[in-house]
Design a protein around this motif. Sequence first.
Motif, mmCIF file in Angstrom:
data_model
loop_
_atom_site.group_PDB
_atom_site.id
_atom_site.type_symbol
_atom_site.label_atom_id
_atom_site.label_comp_id
_atom_site.label_asym_id
_atom_site.label_seq_id
_atom_site.Cartn_x
_atom_site.Cartn_y
_atom_site.Cartn_z
ATOM 1 N N ILE A 52 12.437 51.614 46.507
ATOM 2 C CA ILE A 52 13.245 51.662 47.797
ATOM 3 C C ILE A 52 12.787 50.533 48.822
ATOM 4 N N ASN A 53 12.220 50.294 48.138
ATOM 5 C CA ASN A 53 11.867 48.510 48.835
ATOM 6 C C ASN A 53 12.872 47.302 48.524
ATOM 7 N N HIS A 54 13.388 47.899 47.774
ATOM 8 C CA HIS A 54 14.010 46.558 46.839
ATOM 9 C C HIS A 54 14.948 45.191 47.636
ATOM 10 N N HIS A 55 15.119 44.288 47.146
ATOM 11 C CA HIS A 55 15.640 43.373 48.376
ATOM 12 C C HIS A 55 17.039 43.982 47.857
ATOM 13 N N ASN A 56 17.943 44.173 46.071
ATOM 14 C CA ASN A 56 19.079 44.206 46.139
ATOM 15 C C ASN A 56 19.995 45.223 46.457
ATOM 16 N N TYR A 57 19.194 46.671 46.002
ATOM 17 C CA TYR A 57 19.198 47.858 45.315
ATOM 18 C C TYR A 57 18.301 49.143 46.023
ATOM 19 N N PRO A 58 18.067 48.608 47.212
ATOM 20 C CA PRO A 58 16.891 50.038 47.457
ATOM 21 C C PRO A 58 17.672 51.597 47.274
ATOM 22 N N ASN A 59 16.536 52.414 46.332
ATOM 23 C CA ASN A 59 16.856 53.617 46.330
ATOM 24 C C ASN A 59 18.088 53.959 45.414
ATOM 25 N N MET A 60 19.018 52.945 44.712
ATOM 26 C CA MET A 60 20.025 53.074 44.644
ATOM 27 C C MET A 60 20.224 52.972 43.162
ATOM 28 N N GLY A 61 21.568 54.052 42.598
ATOM 29 C CA GLY A 61 21.121 53.955 41.203
ATOM 30 C C GLY A 61 20.490 55.537 40.676
ATOM 31 N N GLY A 62 20.119 55.212 39.491
ATOM 32 C CA GLY A 62 19.375 56.932 38.845
ATOM 33 C C GLY A 62 20.314 57.281 38.103
ATOM 34 N N VAL A 63 19.567 58.015 36.725
ATOM 35 C CA VAL A 63 20.233 58.914 35.396
ATOM 36 C C VAL A 63 20.960 60.003 36.277
ATOM 37 N N ALA A 64 19.706 60.919 36.914
ATOM 38 C CA ALA A 64 19.839 61.701 37.714
ATOM 39 C C ALA A 64 20.636 61.780 38.136
ATOM 40 N N ARG A 65 21.492 60.843 39.487
ATOM 41 C CA ARG A 65 22.408 61.215 40.160
ATOM 42 C C ARG A 65 23.583 60.903 39.969
ATOM 43 N N ARG A 66 23.932 59.777 38.618
ATOM 44 C CA ARG A 66 24.880 59.614 37.793
ATOM 45 C C ARG A 66 25.207 60.971 37.343
ATOM 46 N N ALA A 67 24.235 61.465 36.922
ATOM 47 C CA ALA A 67 24.728 63.324 35.767
ATOM 48 C C ALA A 67 25.121 63.999 37.038
ATOM 49 N N THR A 68 24.701 64.127 38.153
ATOM 50 C CA THR A 68 25.378 65.121 39.376
ATOM 51 C C THR A 68 26.487 64.593 39.655
ATOM 52 N N LEU A 69 26.950 63.436 39.526
ATOM 53 C CA LEU A 69 28.327 62.906 40.255
ATOM 54 C C LEU A 69 29.081 63.534 38.971
ATOM 55 N N VAL A 70 29.150 63.038 37.740
ATOM 56 C CA VAL A 70 29.914 63.793 36.380
ATOM 57 C C VAL A 70 30.036 64.600 36.531
ATOM 58 N N GLU A 71 28.946 65.460 36.179
ATOM 59 C CA GLU A 71 29.305 67.248 36.450
ATOM 60 C C GLU A 71 29.998 67.520 37.212
ATOM 61 N N ASN A 72 30.301 66.998 38.511
ATOM 62 C CA ASN A 72 30.940 67.486 40.101
ATOM 63 C C ASN A 72 32.243 66.895 39.547
ATOM 64 N N ILE A 73 32.369 66.033 38.928
ATOM 65 C CA ILE A 73 34.130 65.268 38.430
ATOM 66 C C ILE A 73 34.418 66.706 37.494
ATOM 67 N N ARG A 74 33.351 66.347 36.334
ATOM 68 C CA ARG A 74 34.457 67.192 35.740
ATOM 69 C C ARG A 74 34.694 68.736 35.846
ATOM 70 N N LYS A 75 33.644 69.312 37.001
ATOM 71 C CA LYS A 75 34.439 70.483 37.328
ATOM 72 C C LYS A 75 35.811 70.363 38.001
ATOM 73 N N GLU A 76 36.016 69.508 38.964
ATOM 74 C CA GLU A 76 37.356 69.314 38.913
ATOM 75 C C GLU A 76 38.280 68.911 38.289
ATOM 76 N N ASN A 77 38.032 68.285 37.366
ATOM 77 C CA ASN A 77 38.904 68.444 36.974
ATOM 78 C C ASN A 77 38.505 67.642 34.642
ATOM 79 N N PRO A 78 38.566 69.319 34.301
ATOM 80 C CA PRO A 78 37.900 69.141 33.153
ATOM 81 C C PRO A 78 38.479 67.941 31.990
ATOM 82 N N ASN A 79 39.416 67.558 32.097
ATOM 83 C CA ASN A 79 40.252 66.805 31.464
ATOM 84 C C ASN A 79 39.388 64.958 31.895
ATOM 85 N N THR A 80 38.335 64.959 31.387
ATOM 86 C CA THR A 80 37.223 63.938 31.934
ATOM 87 C C THR A 80 36.799 63.392 30.558
ATOM 88 N N LEU A 81 36.804 62.113 30.575
ATOM 89 C CA LEU A 81 36.271 61.205 29.527
ATOM 90 C C LEU A 81 35.394 60.582 29.860
#
Length: 304
Positions: A52-81
């Motif tokens: 959270i105190n990183h000078h460039n990317y505070p509290n950014m990134g992480g696989v868990a967030r990516r997983a949530t993002l990908v899951e939501n987009i796949r629900k929006e469009n199953p034709n996703t790679l």
Amino acid sequence: MKRRNFIQKSSAAAALLTVGGLGLESFAKKTSKQITILHTNDTHSHIEPFDINHHNYPNMGGVARRATLVENIRKENPNTLLLDAGDIFQGTPYFNYYGGEIEFKLMSMLKYDAATIGNHDFDNGIDGLYAQLPNAKFDFVSSNYNFKNTVLDTHVKPYKIFNKSDIKIGVFGIGIELKGLVDNKLYKETKYLNPVEIAQDMSRILKEDEQCDLIICLSHLGYHYTEKHSKIDDLTLASKTKNIDLIIGGHTHTFLPKPTVTKNSAGENVLVNQVGCYGLNVGRVDFHFDSDKNITSKGKSIIV
């Protein structure tokens, strides 16, 4: 970091005057299919968000967030790679301790469809990369590394074809020259082949022989180099080839807010994209096909 900010959104579209003799109004009325391409590059073993105190990317990134993002987009469009352009390994103690096991297992949980190989993926040697392949429930594609006489022979494909709602998508991989970047003891007898020649050959095979409707290159060449460098980059690759619709890049950690639209050797539009590094961003490109499978950069809608 809020999920709505996790992907920078912008659009790039070119005017379409006619398609097959039809005006825009007729084109819009045709049945449209959407293919969504999500992509990452140079995640470098970053599993957790930055401090959270990183000078460039505070509290950014992480696989868990990516997983949530990908899951939501796949629900929006199953034709996703979901694709990756290499350098999955090296950068945090997770790789130092587990040698890539966690990275591949998490990517498998996210249901990545394919990835190419970056130079840092050889950091534990070609044998170390081979040892982790059972943890990857997705395919690696690389067409300009000749792995004959190595343990990776037959384990890496030059390309892979996906079919989404009768849209045929060809994905192939291109890697950077390892000499000078990686100790040759690590990649052993891997042979580097000319990326332009191989990319042109792969795109011809996918377009003419395999009859693909959409062709994607996963490249770890780098986005762009100055004139004093003799290295082939993604923009050069795009200009010297044809039939490629999208080049997903890596290596140079280039943060592009949206894909670059450039011209191929036939004067047609090619999209070139790269989303930085460390899993901070996920690229999104949406392709739309009408009932005649018309798709060019003229009619593309791109959201990143």
